[in-house]
Design an enzyme around this catalytic site. Structure first.
Site, PDB file in Angstrom:
ATOM      1  N   ARG A  81       0.808  -1.212   0.000  1.00  0.00           N
ATOM      2  CA  ARG A  81       0.000   0.000   0.000  1.00  0.00           C
ATOM      3  C   ARG A  81       0.841   1.262   0.000  1.00  0.00           C
ATOM      4  NH1 ARG A  81      -3.464  -2.872   1.831  1.00  0.00           N
ATOM      5  NH2 ARG A  81      -1.916  -3.528   3.340  1.00  0.00           N
ATOM      6  N   THR A  82       1.679   1.388   1.002  1.00  0.00           N
ATOM      7  CA  THR A  82       2.396   2.650   1.177  1.00  0.00           C
ATOM      8  C   THR A  82       3.351   2.914   0.018  1.00  0.00           C
ATOM      9  OG1 THR A  82       2.258   2.238   3.540  1.00  0.00           O
ATOM     10  CG2 THR A  82       3.691   4.015   2.836  1.00  0.00           C
ATOM     11  N   LYS A 109      24.609  -6.558   1.024  1.00  0.00           N
ATOM     12  CA  LYS A 109      26.061  -6.730   0.953  1.00  0.00           C
ATOM     13  C   LYS A 109      26.765  -6.114   2.152  1.00  0.00           C
ATOM     14  CE  LYS A 109      25.943  -6.451  -4.082  1.00  0.00           C
ATOM     15  NZ  LYS A 109      26.197  -5.501  -5.178  1.00  0.00           N
ATOM     16  N   ARG A 131      11.084   3.756   4.751  1.00  0.00           N
ATOM     17  CA  ARG A 131      10.460   2.887   5.761  1.00  0.00           C
ATOM     18  C   ARG A 131      11.565   1.994   6.307  1.00  0.00           C
ATOM     19  NH1 ARG A 131       5.080  -0.626   5.324  1.00  0.00           N
ATOM     20  NH2 ARG A 131       4.280   1.435   5.873  1.00  0.00           N
ATOM     21  N   HIS A 159       4.132   6.833  11.761  1.00  0.00           N
ATOM     22  CA  HIS A 159       3.791   6.620  10.362  1.00  0.00           C
ATOM     23  C   HIS A 159       2.912   7.806   9.992  1.00  0.00           C
ATOM     24  CE1 HIS A 159       2.863   5.005   6.591  1.00  0.00           C
ATOM     25  NE2 HIS A 159       2.423   3.810   6.898  1.00  0.00           N
TER      26      HIS A 159
END
Lengths: 335, 268
Positions: A81-82, A109, A131, A159
């Site tokens: 969604r985001t 890595k 995020r 958020h």
């Protein structure tokens, strides 16, 4: 030729007429959380988002506003969604959106967060949407890059765009936020959505009642909420939280963040804390149901409620694009 | 001794009275309209260079006499970065239009619109936010009085289409665009208060095209103040006003301001 034949025109110190418009009150580089926004800033973002909601309903859903700007979506955690929402928002503003998923990036890595950020910075993006599973990761990046940093969820901290789109949905359905009773039910402890919403809704004057298994309630949270017109309280049980609520917001059990042992079983959780039709009757007649997604049907919310007439879960997703367009426009628009 | 007409000559350029439109007599001198224009030019140029106020009772000229259209210099124009949103203070220089003037002008513009557009049912008056919107509504009301046809109106917010978004310091407020579902095939008349650089109209046209393909687009403005930066001109003009670049035309409408008038002001 009169006057020496030279026509000299000093460039105007005056703004062009259209910049005589009302000035916006959002003066910040980044959007890291709701906690440091003022109610005026919140309302300003929501008002701007209303306009973008109109853009999303046009036949041509694209405006040239952020032409030539680059938005990097840096996602260290799973998201549909985001990430899609931010990507669509950037593209509808004509910005170039680049998605970097941690699983396919140099993080595997062994590159550190700061090094990743510095490398992205070297490519001169205008906004970085991040995020991360660690609270404060966007704040650290914001300190070292020039681009606008937008927090798309950091650990169990904040958020902000989710809370903004929730507020936009509530405002759209109820016409206001102030004075409403909002029940937030479920895994509040691990929920950044709940924290951002507690900040935002209380700032706008709503009364937030948090409920869930006592093992999943972050007692003491209310002390970190800045004093505002609204309030944040912990309800003794879910029924008390939902009683006479205007808005019922259900939260997902975030099993990925839990080490286990917070509650006996999902089935038991569903019986005691799930939202079903009978429980929803405790709320006001015109109550609306929200959920930040992804929903777990039959756990925190029953299908007949999630798909029922009171559910605005898909409106939230729709508003998400508008809110993210507003945030990108306000933060990445200039210079 | 009175000289015969053909012997009267402009003391500045030497043209005889028959060669010029107007010849004004002073104490033992004469000046023709052409030389007056040049004089105004010099004063305006001086004001531009030094920043001194014009010191002219600002003439509001008709298009034929509009010296600014000839004086328009080639402009090495740089947009200055506009910082800060502080309240600006203005010095009022002259009143360009009173309420009565505005009513007369709008009446004339609406009859011109009616004359040019026989099929009014296909016309859409689109005001550009903010002050173009009430003006569009007034024009529609006038047309209804005159022709008893209700012309549809709309509103356009051009903020998202501006070309200077990356140079202005802060993001301007975005407002709503309200247009009927389909504008394809319509005659759109854009309505704005002041026509200046033409950049707003450029943005408005770009936005319109995103909504459909209008049959034609016309432009109506209350004030044309010159200083175009793009090849754009209006089809219906309330009034031409000669301005310097430092001056600002303030159109005041009861919807947004306390009074109804048009002022020529300069920033303090």
């Amino acid at each position: 030729m009169v006057n020496g034949g030279k026509r000299f025109c000093p460039h105007s110190p005056l703004p062009t007429p259209y910049s005589l418009f009302v000035r916006m009150p959002l003066k910040r580089k980044d959007l890291l959380g709701i906690a440091d926004l003022s109610p005026e800033e919140i309302n300003f973002i929501l008002d701007t988002a209303e306009t973008f909601r109109d853009v999303n309903q046009r036949q041509i859903k694209k405006v040239p506003t952020l032409r030539g700007k680059t938005v990097i979506n840096l996602f260290f955690e799973a998201s549909t969604r985001t990430r899609t929402s931010f990507e669509i928002a950037a593209k509808r503003l004509s910005a170039d959106a680049i998605n970097v998923a941690a699983s396919t990036s140099s993080v595997v890595k062994g590159e550190t967060l700061v090094d990743t950020a510095l490398n992205l910075q070297a490519m001169a993006p205008d906004a970085i949407v991040i995020r991360h599973s660690s609270s404060g990761a966007p704040h650290q990046i914001a300190k070292i890059v020039d681009a606008a940093v937008i927090n798309a969820g950091d650990g169990a901290h904040e958020h902000p765009t989710q809370a903004l789109l929730d507020a936009l949905t509530i405002r759209g359905a109820k016409g206001r936020v102030a004075g409403l009773k909002v029940a937030i039910v479920g895994d509040v402890l691990h929920s950044r959505v709940a924290r951002s919403n507690a900040h935002l809704l209380s700032k706008l004057g709503a009364h937030v009642a948090l409920a869930g298994p006592r093992t999943l309630l972050p007692f003491g949270l209310e002390k970190r909420i800045a004093p505002a017109e609204g309030s944040v309280t912990f309800a003794d049980n879910i029924n008390e939280a939902i009683k006479d609520a205007d808005v019922v917001m259900m939260l997902r059990i975030q099993l990925e963040r839990q080490s286990g042992g917070f509650f006996p079983s999902l089935r038991e959780y569903s019986i005691h804390y799930g939202l079903n039709r009978r429980r929803l009757e405790l709320a006001k007649d015109d109550a609306i149901v929200l959920h930040p997604g992804p929903i777990n049907r039959g756990v925190e919310i029953d299908s007949d409620v999630a798909d029922g007439p009171f559910s605005l879960i898909l409106n939230q997703v729709e508003n998400g694009v508008a809110v993210r367009m507003a945030v990108l426009y306000l933060l990445a628009g200039g210079e | 001794m009175r000289q015969s007409d053909d012997k009267l000559r402009c003391s500045f350029c030497g043209s005889s009275k028959n060669e010029v439109k107007i010849l004004i007599a002073g104490p033992s001198v004469y000046i023709c309209n052409g030389c007056i224009d040049i004089c105004i030019e010099i004063v305006v140029d001086d004001s531009r260079q030094t920043g001194r106020p014009l010191g002219l009772a600002l003439p509001v000229l008709t298009p034929a006499e509009n010296i600014m259209s000839r004086v328009e210099p080639s402009r090495a124009h740089k947009h200055e970065k506009h910082s800060g949103g502080a309240e600006m203070e203005f010095i009022e220089k002259s009143c360009v239009m009173t309420t009565a003037d505005m009513n007369r002008v709008l009446a004339r513009m609406s009859s011109q619109i009616v004359e040019n557009n026989p099929d009014l049912s296909n016309v859409l008056l689109v005001g550009i936010r903010r002050r173009g919107v009430p003006l569009a509504e007034r024009l529609a009301a006038r047309i209804k009085e005159m022709d008893s046809v209700k012309v549809a109106t709309g509103a356009l917010d051009i903020t998202l289409y501006r070309d200077d978004l990356s140079t202005v310091g802060e993001r301007p407020v975005v407002n709503k665009t309200e247009l009927p579902a389909n504008i394809t095939g319509k005659t759109i008349i854009l309505v704005d208060d002041v026509l200046y650089t033409g950049r707003t109209i450029r943005a408005a046209m770009d936005e319109l095209i995103d909504f459909g393909r209008p049959r034609r687009v016309q432009l109506a403005v209350l004030i044309d103040r010159g200083w175009r930066e793009l090849p754009i001109q209006a089809d219906y003009i309330g009034k031409y006003v000669t301005t310097t670049e430092k001056e600002i035309i303030k159109v005041m409408l009861p919807e947004f301001d306390e009074t109804e008038q048009v002022l020529l002001v300069e920033q303090k």
